[in-house]
Design a protein around this motif. Sequence first.
Motif, PDB file in Angstrom:
ATOM      1  N   SER A 312       4.536   9.668   4.653  1.00  0.00           N
ATOM      2  CA  SER A 312       3.275   8.903   4.103  1.00  0.00           C
ATOM      3  C   SER A 312       3.529   7.481   4.019  1.00  0.00           C
ATOM      4  N   LEU A 313       2.318   6.658   3.834  1.00  0.00           N
ATOM      5  CA  LEU A 313       2.334   5.258   3.954  1.00  0.00           C
ATOM      6  C   LEU A 313       2.035   4.743   2.408  1.00  0.00           C
ATOM      7  N   ILE A 314       3.033   4.104   1.816  1.00  0.00           N
ATOM      8  CA  ILE A 314       3.002   3.564   0.511  1.00  0.00           C
ATOM      9  C   ILE A 314       2.934   2.113   0.532  1.00  0.00           C
ATOM     10  N   ILE A 315       2.008   1.489   0.136  1.00  0.00           N
ATOM     11  CA  ILE A 315       2.035   0.085   0.003  1.00  0.00           C
ATOM     12  C   ILE A 315       1.912  -0.514  -1.564  1.00  0.00           C
ATOM     13  N   ASN A 316       2.793  -1.480  -1.998  1.00  0.00           N
ATOM     14  CA  ASN A 316       2.449  -1.898  -3.422  1.00  0.00           C
ATOM     15  C   ASN A 316       2.497  -3.227  -3.410  1.00  0.00           C
ATOM     16  N   HIS A 317       1.343  -4.100  -3.610  1.00  0.00           N
ATOM     17  CA  HIS A 317       1.332  -5.346  -3.762  1.00  0.00           C
ATOM     18  C   HIS A 317       1.414  -5.809  -4.881  1.00  0.00           C
ATOM     19  N   GLN A 318       1.500  -5.040  -6.107  1.00  0.00           N
ATOM     20  CA  GLN A 318       1.903  -5.302  -7.419  1.00  0.00           C
ATOM     21  C   GLN A 318       3.401  -5.609  -7.896  1.00  0.00           C
ATOM     22  N   GLY A 319       3.895  -6.272  -8.959  1.00  0.00           N
ATOM     23  CA  GLY A 319       4.994  -6.474  -9.147  1.00  0.00           C
ATOM     24  C   GLY A 319       5.727  -5.490  -9.623  1.00  0.00           C
ATOM     25  N   LYS A 320       5.098  -4.582 -10.358  1.00  0.00           N
ATOM     26  CA  LYS A 320       5.793  -3.390 -10.941  1.00  0.00           C
ATOM     27  C   LYS A 320       6.140  -2.425 -10.057  1.00  0.00           C
TER      28      LYS A 320
END
Length: 360
Positions: A312-320
């Motif tokens: 899977s591709l997982i991108i999190n641009h948030q701080g949490k």
Amino acid sequence: METKPEIKVLIMCGGKGTRMWPISNMDHPKQFEGLLGKRSIFAEFVARVLKRFKPEDVYIATSEKFKDQLKKQAPQIPDKNLILEPAMRDNLGAVGLATSVIAKRHPKAVMIMLWGADHVIQNDEVFLDAICEAASLAAAHDRIVHVDCFPTYPSVHNGWIKIGQKVKTEAKHDVYEFLQQVEKPDLETAQKLFRSHEYLIHVGYMATKPSLLLSYYQKYAPQIYARLEKISKVVDTPQYQSVLEEEYPQMEKVSIDYGIFEKLPPKSQWDLPVDMGWIDVGTWELLYHGLDKDNDGNVIIGKVNLLDVSNSLIINHQGKTVGLIGLSNMIVVNSDAGLLVCPMAQAPKVKELYNSLYQN
């Protein structure tokens, strides 16, 4: 002793990034985002080109609405080298406009054209050597010389190029006949092309004499060529902007692949395949296939905690932190603009989702 050709580099920086919502949107397309680091993909690409070329030899073509972002992210490039389209008319008009400006200012130059504003390249020197060699070949021959890559999987998101016999070997680069272009095939066709070992992925890098490319406009797109002639006559005069705003929006909205390249005669193009670590960031699926994976086949960017997640591709641009459990073959993208959760196989539908969001 052979003299080196005068070279101008044109970076095409258009596109709305509809296939990469929520990071990409109409006001801030993906090329201006720092997907993989602090600098945007566009800024990284400009810096890569400037390793070999002077700022005054680099042109950038894009929409007028992105002018401020260009000046902020590529301050090295002179303002007069920003070729700004007053309306979005697809890339047949955009390439024609930029080519006309460069031809008027630099009639003896060879133009390297790069659709690279949303590409990642992992081997800069291989890339730079290849495009410079393509420029030398284009200067010495009346050919459009492409630089493309071998496929690593059966992509349905890219164009494919069928190559023929080897024409020559130049500076350690093999040069082949360019036989046929297949635009974004369906999966069954892409699998056949991949198995044949006769095709390259069409990267969108090429070198040509501007006069040669404009002669193809004159022959195959005469109505657009007539408008380009009117614009060309007033380049670098006070009348340029008014003529541009009058003529450009009236151009047919069509891609250069359909308007020019599909119509070119045999043996008018060559192809130079290289392994430069090229990654197309045109869709989430393409980004996933291009990047290194962990032991579970995941690509992870940002603060993420996973349990039984694979491929899977997982991108999190948030701080949490984002926590995910029990997923396989998924795309999860969390940004300020929204959250996307999508099966990898459904990635092409992100464009439909984008259109429904912004049309409503």
